[in-house]
Design an enzyme around this catalytic site. Structure first.
Site, short mmCIF file in Angstrom:
data_model
loop_
_atom_site.label_atom_id
_atom_site.label_comp_id
_atom_site.label_asym_id
_atom_site.label_seq_id
_atom_site.Cartn_x
_atom_site.Cartn_y
_atom_site.Cartn_z
N SER A 186 -1.34 -34.44 -1.31
CA SER A 186 -1.48 -34.39 -0.52
C SER A 186 -3.37 -34.28 -0.20
O SER A 186 -3.27 -35.59 -0.10
CB SER A 186 -1.62 -32.24 -1.38
OG SER A 186 -1.57 -31.90 -0.06
N ASP B 230 8.94 -31.65 3.95
CA ASP B 230 7.54 -31.48 3.90
C ASP B 230 6.49 -31.03 4.91
O ASP B 230 6.93 -30.70 5.76
CB ASP B 230 6.85 -32.62 3.55
CG ASP B 230 6.04 -32.72 2.95
OD1 ASP B 230 5.15 -32.36 2.92
OD2 ASP B 230 6.23 -33.60 1.85
N HIS C 177 7.28 -30.57 -0.18
CA HIS C 177 6.05 -31.11 -0.81
C HIS C 177 5.88 -32.03 -1.62
O HIS C 177 4.83 -32.32 -2.45
CB HIS C 177 4.78 -30.02 -0.32
CG HIS C 177 3.13 -30.61 -0.98
ND1 HIS C 177 2.56 -31.38 0.66
CD2 HIS C 177 2.43 -30.22 -1.02
CE1 HIS C 177 1.64 -31.73 0.64
NE2 HIS C 177 1.16 -30.94 -0.20
#
Length: 298
Positions: A110, A250, A277
């Protein structure tokens, strides 16, 4: 369960301290995998399963970025203190202090993805490989995709989000429930949420200083200092072998990840069909295989 750490502690970072843990033995002949968590303002906990790579011979370093977890908390610092440059300096300091600067791999998840990519642009001599997982290269692109994903939510959920965002009532139960609808689709599709993910989720809200300042109240309402940040124009500078990871569901959609694939020479992209994710939690066995294959190729 993740294997037990072989070492834990803190290293000095200027007048502050960065908390870390090591699984496996540093300097054992294979590069250390440094796990760089998201947020900004999350913690290492949700990435703990990466420690299993030590069972395959690669030592793993986790750490908490400044402001969260076991590292120094600074709730009184103003927004100007919390910069990308600060966290780049902390990462470089950690690698140096642990004595692995001549042989390491970065795994950035991320927000950790563009942070590691920016680090790789400086061409560190000891950086052997780069993994960019579920990550934006451009927050403007991220925000466009968040708007698209939000538009696909049920009407009552969308209206609740808009109503509370206009009022700034991000801690209301109705807003949190609407937020959870998005998270269950695009952040973690497992029910119940894994303990490691819940730990990081709660840590953010125990001290939201960094997350609220740089990101915003949640993943899809980015109103912090990163909202206009992009590294797209410099991605071609990366010459480190690079693996890209994303999930089919995602929040880091294909449009979000595409700049990395288009601009980093030779970048390889693996999409996890059953994941959002957090493929390392949602498809752990395939994830481990993809990671070990990449590490063996370096």
């Amino acid at each position: 369960m993740s294997p037990d750490p072989s070492a834990k502690g803190t290293v000095p970072f200027g007048e502050y301290r960065t908390w870390y843990r090591v699984t496996g033995e540093l300097g054992s002949g294979r590069p250390a995998v440094v796990a760089v968590h998201g947020g900004p303002g999350s913690t290492h906990d949700y990435l703990l399963s990466l420690a299993r790579l030590a069972e395959d011979g690669w030592p793993v370093v986790h750490y908490d970025q400044l402001g969260n977890g076991g590292s120094t908390h600074l709730p009184d610092k103003d927004a100007e203190f919390w910069t990308v440059e600060l966290f780049l300096a902390e990462l470089a300091n950690l690698v140096d202090r642990l004595g692995i600067a001549d042989d390491y791999v970065l795994y950035g998840q991320s927000w950790g993805g563009p942070l590691c990519a920016r680090h790789a642009m400086t061409h560190p001599d000891g950086l052997r490989g780069l993994v960019v997982a579920n990550a934006p290269a451009s927050y403007p692109i991220w925000l466009r995709e968040m708007a698209r994903l939000r538009a696909e939510l049920p009407p009552d959920t969308r209206q609740a989000l808009l109503r509370h965002e206009a009022a700034g009532t991000y801690d209301s139960e109705e807003y949190l429930a609407a937020m959870r609808v998005f998270y269950d689709r695009h952040v973690c599709r497992l029910t119940p949420w894994p303990r490691d993910f819940l730990s990081s989720f709660m840590e953010i809200y125990n001290d939201p200083t960094v997350y609220y300042t740089m990101n915003g109240p949640n993943e899809f309402h980015v109103i912090g200092s990163l909202k206009d940040w992009s590294i797209v124009d410099d991605l071609h500078l990366i010459d480190t072998p690079t693996l890209l990871i994303s999930g089919r569901h995602d929040e880091a959609t294909p449009a979000v990840v595409q700049p990395y694939h288009d601009r980093i020479p030779g970048a390889r992209w693996e999409i996890f069909e059953e994941s959002s994710h957090l493929p390392h939690l949602e498809e752990p066995e395939r994830f481990r295989q993809v990671m070990t294959d990449f590490l063996k190729s370096l």
